[in-house]
Every structure is written in C-alpha cells, then in structure tokens.
Write an enzyme that holds these catalytic residues in place. Structure first.
Site, PDB file in Angstrom:
ATOM      1  N   SER A 254       7.004   3.801   7.867  1.00 33.60           N
ATOM      2  CA  SER A 254       7.826   2.845   7.127  1.00 33.60           C
ATOM      3  C   SER A 254       7.206   1.463   7.240  1.00 33.60           C
ATOM      4  CB  SER A 254       9.245   2.817   7.678  1.00 33.60           C
ATOM      5  OG  SER A 254       9.244   2.111   8.906  1.00 33.60           O
ATOM      6  N   LYS A 255       7.828   0.513   6.575  1.00 32.41           N
ATOM      7  CA  LYS A 255       7.310  -0.870   6.545  1.00 32.41           C
ATOM      8  C   LYS A 255       7.120  -1.438   7.949  1.00 32.41           C
ATOM      9  CE  LYS A 255       8.764  -2.559   2.053  1.00 32.41           C
ATOM     10  NZ  LYS A 255       9.889  -1.710   1.628  1.00 32.41           N
ATOM     11  N   ARG A 256       7.911  -0.945   8.897  1.00 35.20           N
ATOM     12  CA  ARG A 256       7.789  -1.431  10.274  1.00 35.20           C
ATOM     13  C   ARG A 256       6.376  -1.229  10.808  1.00 35.20           C
ATOM     14  NH1 ARG A 256       9.923   1.569  13.939  1.00 35.20           N
ATOM     15  NH2 ARG A 256      10.393   3.246  12.477  1.00 35.20           N
ATOM     16  N   HIS A 257       5.720  -0.160  10.335  1.00 37.82           N
ATOM     17  CA  HIS A 257       4.396   0.172  10.857  1.00 37.82           C
ATOM     18  C   HIS A 257       3.286  -0.617  10.171  1.00 37.82           C
ATOM     19  CE1 HIS A 257       6.828   3.924  11.588  1.00 37.82           C
ATOM     20  NE2 HIS A 257       6.387   3.633  12.794  1.00 37.82           N
TER      21      HIS A 257
END
Ligand code: GLU
Length: 490
Positions: A254-257
């Site tokens: 996800s965008k977190r990564h």
C-alpha cells in the site's frame, strides 16, 4: 491448443503496480506459447466510489510504455470486439436467461431492505451471512404474480445445496470446496447489468480464453465462477493464480510502503525493461540460476508458467532501484540520452527537443554519469554543472574547501597554469595541473582536487575530477575558477 490470455482491468483509477504485474505474466505467456494477449475493460461496477474512468488512459499508456501492447483490446479491436463490458450487456442477459430457463438460476424479488434486515439478523446471531434463498423456493404462482406486476428482480445462481466441487489451479494445485459454503450470488442486477462474476465468465468463454492469470486475491471468487461455468455447461479455463505482492512488513502493498501507482514509477525515472524485470520476479523465478538482471528476451527464453511459486512476493523498493541502475548501465547511450531529455528539460537544463549543442553536451556527459545513476531523475542533479555554471557552492563545499588564503592560492595557481597552456584540456593535462599546484603548495593532491571540484561544479560529489574538467573544456574551467575566487571566504 492456442493459448489465449487476458488482462481484465477495472477502471478504478490510476492502475496499481500489482495489476501491471499480471499483465506482464499474461504477455509472457502469450508470447512464450505463441498465443494472443487480450485486454478487456471490466467497467460494469458503476459505484461512484470505485468507477474512475479517468484511469483508463493510464492503463493504456502503462501497457504501451512497458512494451506489452495487447494483440486484441478496446484500443485496436479484434475478432471478439467489443472489449469493453458495458458494450456487451446483451451477452450477459442472454446467459442469465439461459440459466433461468434451465433452472440453474432464478429471479429474486427481495428488496434491499429485506436483504439488509436478513443480514443484520444473521450477524446478530453470529451466523454466516448469505442469501436465505427465499425466492429460490417461491411457489410458481407467486413468482408469476410478481412478474406480472413488473416488480424489479435480480437473477441469482441456484448453487447446488450439497456436494463438493473441485478445480485445478496451475500454481495452487487441486482445490476442493463444499457447495453449501457458496452463496446464491447475484448474476444480474435489477437494472439488467451483470455482476463481475457473470460478466467475467461469459467473456472469458466468448473470447476463448484458455488461461485465467490473476492475483491470488481473486481466489475466493473462483468457486463462484467455477459453478457458473458448470451451470452454463462450458469448459473452464486453466486457473493460474499468482502470489500476492506484499510490502517489506509482509502486509498488503500500500501507499505506506512507497509508490503503488504504476505511472508514479514512470515519473520517478524507472526504465521499462527494469520494471518488467522486477515485476516478473515477483512470483516467478527462472529456477536454474540466480541471475536477476535479465533483458525481456532473456526472460522470455526462460519463462514458464510452472516457474510461478506460491510464496507471497515482497516488493523491495531498494532492489528495484538497484535493478534500475543495472539496466541503465546496460542501456544503449543514444537511447539513454533520449530517456534523460524529459527530466533535464523539466529541470530547466535544456529545451525539448534539445538544441544540437545541448544534445552533444548530453552525449558527452552521459558516459561519466551512468555509473552513478539509479533513476533517470538522478540526471538533472548529476548533470547540471555541465549545462550551466553553478550559481553558488554548496555550504559544505564552501566551508571545507573554499575557505582561507590557501584555497584562493590553489585556485589562482590552477588558473595561471591553465591559461599559460592553450592546448586542449585532456585528462592528463588536468592531472598535471593538480600535481603542480599540490607540489608548489607542499600538500597532498586531495585539497587541490576538492577545491577545484567545488569551484567548477559547486558540489563536493560527482564523476572523477579529471574527466569532469576534460568534459567541461578549458574555457569553462578557467571562467569558473576565476569566478569561484570571489566565493572564497577568509
Ligand atoms: N476486473 C477484475 C480486476 O479488476 C479482474 C479480475 C480477474 O482477472 O478475473 O482486477
């Protein structure tokens, strides 16, 4: 058997990098086994929260950019056109009618309110949620009466109430499920539009798809689709579920990564062949050797669907960056120069197209920089000193190498030596200048090299000094050395 595979994106916005990985596998399977790669737009879910058609152009661009343009798709057409589901509604309706006629599907007149109440009750009782089949067991007269009044209905699959069904997956092996665990799913909505499950089965059948290659996250859908194939008495395709793509913490990517939208990688300056190489290794390995950096041709030669593993693949951004650098170093310099142009233009370093002078400068500088580049977007910072005079030295360079009377003397002496020699500034000549300054000042070469570097490039890092000076040329070097003397602080 001629292999036919399909990539079936839904227009839900900018395409996810994981979806393009599926397309890469599709393309490889088609090319490897001499088949066709089909792309179909699955646009029947019009919920505004998900339907984002503005991403369609990005899907098209991403496939073209990767060099994996489908043989048949909505852009160029093909023998089974249209390749857009919203233009194929009659096909789904006739399949649903056929299922109703054979008793494999039924009309469901339940209202949204009734279904919501039913679900709430099931949840309150801790029971599994699912349709209670009220309309499946409805007496014929009652159904006729509702039909005659034109009451809206959906069409549901009449799933077998007991027994087991099995299917075979090329990656995950034989999968068996109990029919009673499968809901009587909706095939056709009350507005006559199909659900994903019906549309995907009808199209894969009509388009003669032989292998359904898709992410493992679609596996929960497979029993439903297998039952639709059986109800329609159609042969199933070969199922190929490819393992999930996870972040470094083994959670769904996800965008977190980091970046997840495919076009973001294009913008960041990755090469198509590096993305292709990296994506195929998410789930596939050549097995026989540990070589990771491969051209598309080398991958194609080694590719086999049996090389797809079951282990989730971790999307390692550092590895992608490294791999991109490796591909940059394998890239033909003329092409690499072309690829750098938009980034240099964006940074205001050249026109688009570049002038002949700018282009010549780029081709001179590129060989010095390929070793240092990981991304095309590294080009502006690395190459800026070759396109324009630095405006000011970076603060560390100023503090360490352009401070004190010695710094001024080093610059002055280098200038005098260069001015007294009118020949070309070769690397040897540049080195001789550095040596003579160091000797005269009774120091090692290091302070001389650092001082000259900051003076002519404004930075403390870059390619080797002698090749940098040669590439800049004598006039430019002298001009910048003189100007840098004004920068020196006491
Ligand atoms: N339309 C689905 C998607 O958005 C396709 C799933 C499948 O390949 O069956 O990914």
């Amino acid at each position: 058997m001629s292999v036919r595979v399909r990539y079936a994106p839904s227009p839900t916005g900018s395409p996810h990098v994981g979806n393009l990985r599926t397309a890469v596998f599709d393309w490889l399977a088609a090319r490897k086994y001499g088949g066709q790669f089909v792309a179909r737009l699955e646009d029947t879910d019009r919920d505004p929260a998900r339907y984002k058609p503005e991403g369609i152009r990005e899907i098209e661009e991403s496939l073209k950019w990767l060099g994996i343009e489908p043989d048949e798709w909505w852009v160029t057409g093909g023998p089974y056109a249209p390749y857009i589901q919203s233009e194929r509604l009659d096909l789904y309706q006739s399949a649903a009618n056929r299922l109703i006629a054979s008793g494999m599907a039924y009309k469901c007149f339940c209202t949204e309110e009734r279904l919501a109440a039913m679900r709430a009750q099931q949840q309150a009782q801790g029971a599994p949620t699912g349709y209670d089949r009220a309309c499946r067991n409805m007496p014929v007269e009652q159904r006729r009466e509702l039909e005659s009044r034109g009451v809206p209905y959906t069409v549901r699959l009449a799933v077998p109430l007991d027994g087991v069904t099995a299917y075979s997956d090329l990656v995950y092996g034989d999968v068996t499920f109990e029919n009673r665990t499968v809901d009587d799913q909706v095939l056709l909505k009350s507005n006559g539009w199909p659900t994903y499950h019906l549309a995907v089965v009808v199209d894969d059948h009509e388009m003669h798809i032989t292998h359904v290659i898709r992410g493992e996250d679609w596996m929960p859908s497979t029993p439903k689709q297998v039952l639709i194939y059986q109800a329609l008495e159609w042969e199933q395709p070969i199922w190929v579920h490819i393992p999930l793509t996870l972040g470094h913490d083994r959670k769904k990517l996800s965008k977190r990564h980091g970046a997840t939208q495919f076009t973001e990688f294009i913008r960041q300056g990755y090469l198509p062949e590096a993305m292709f190489n990296f994506l195929v290794l998410l789930g596939w390995s050549p097995g026989d050797d540990n070589r990771e950096v491969m051209t598309v041709a080398e991958i194609l030669e080694r590719f086999d669907l049996s090389g797809i593993g079951r282990n989730p693949a971790v999307f390692d951004y550092d590895k992608l960056r490294w791999m991109n650098g490796e591909h940059i170093r394998r890239c033909d310099h003329r092409r690499l120069a072309d690829l750098c142009v938009p980034f240099l233009h964006e940074a205001g370093l050249m026109g688009a197209p570049p002038t002949p002078g700018e282009r010549a400068c780029l081709e001179r500088v590129l060989p010095l920089m390929v070793e240092r580049m990981h991304l095309l977007s590294d080009a502006p910072a690395l190459m800026a000193p070759f396109f324009r005079d630095p405006v000011e030295p970076d603060p560390t360079g100023l503090r360490k190498w352009l401070t004190g009377a010695d710094a001024r003397r080093r610059l002055d002496m280098a200038c005098v030596l260069l001015e007294s020699d009118c020949s070309d500034l070769t690397e040897e000549a540049a080195e001789a200048v550095v040596n003579r300054v160091a000797e005269a000042m009774g120091t090692s070469r290091a302070p001389v090299i650092h001082t000259i570097r900051v003076a002519v490039t404004g930075t403390t890092v870059g390619a080797g000094l002698f090749e940098t000076l040669r590439t800049l040329g004598r006039e430019t070097v002298i001009r910048r050395l003189r100007r840098a003397m004004e920068w020196v602080v006491e």
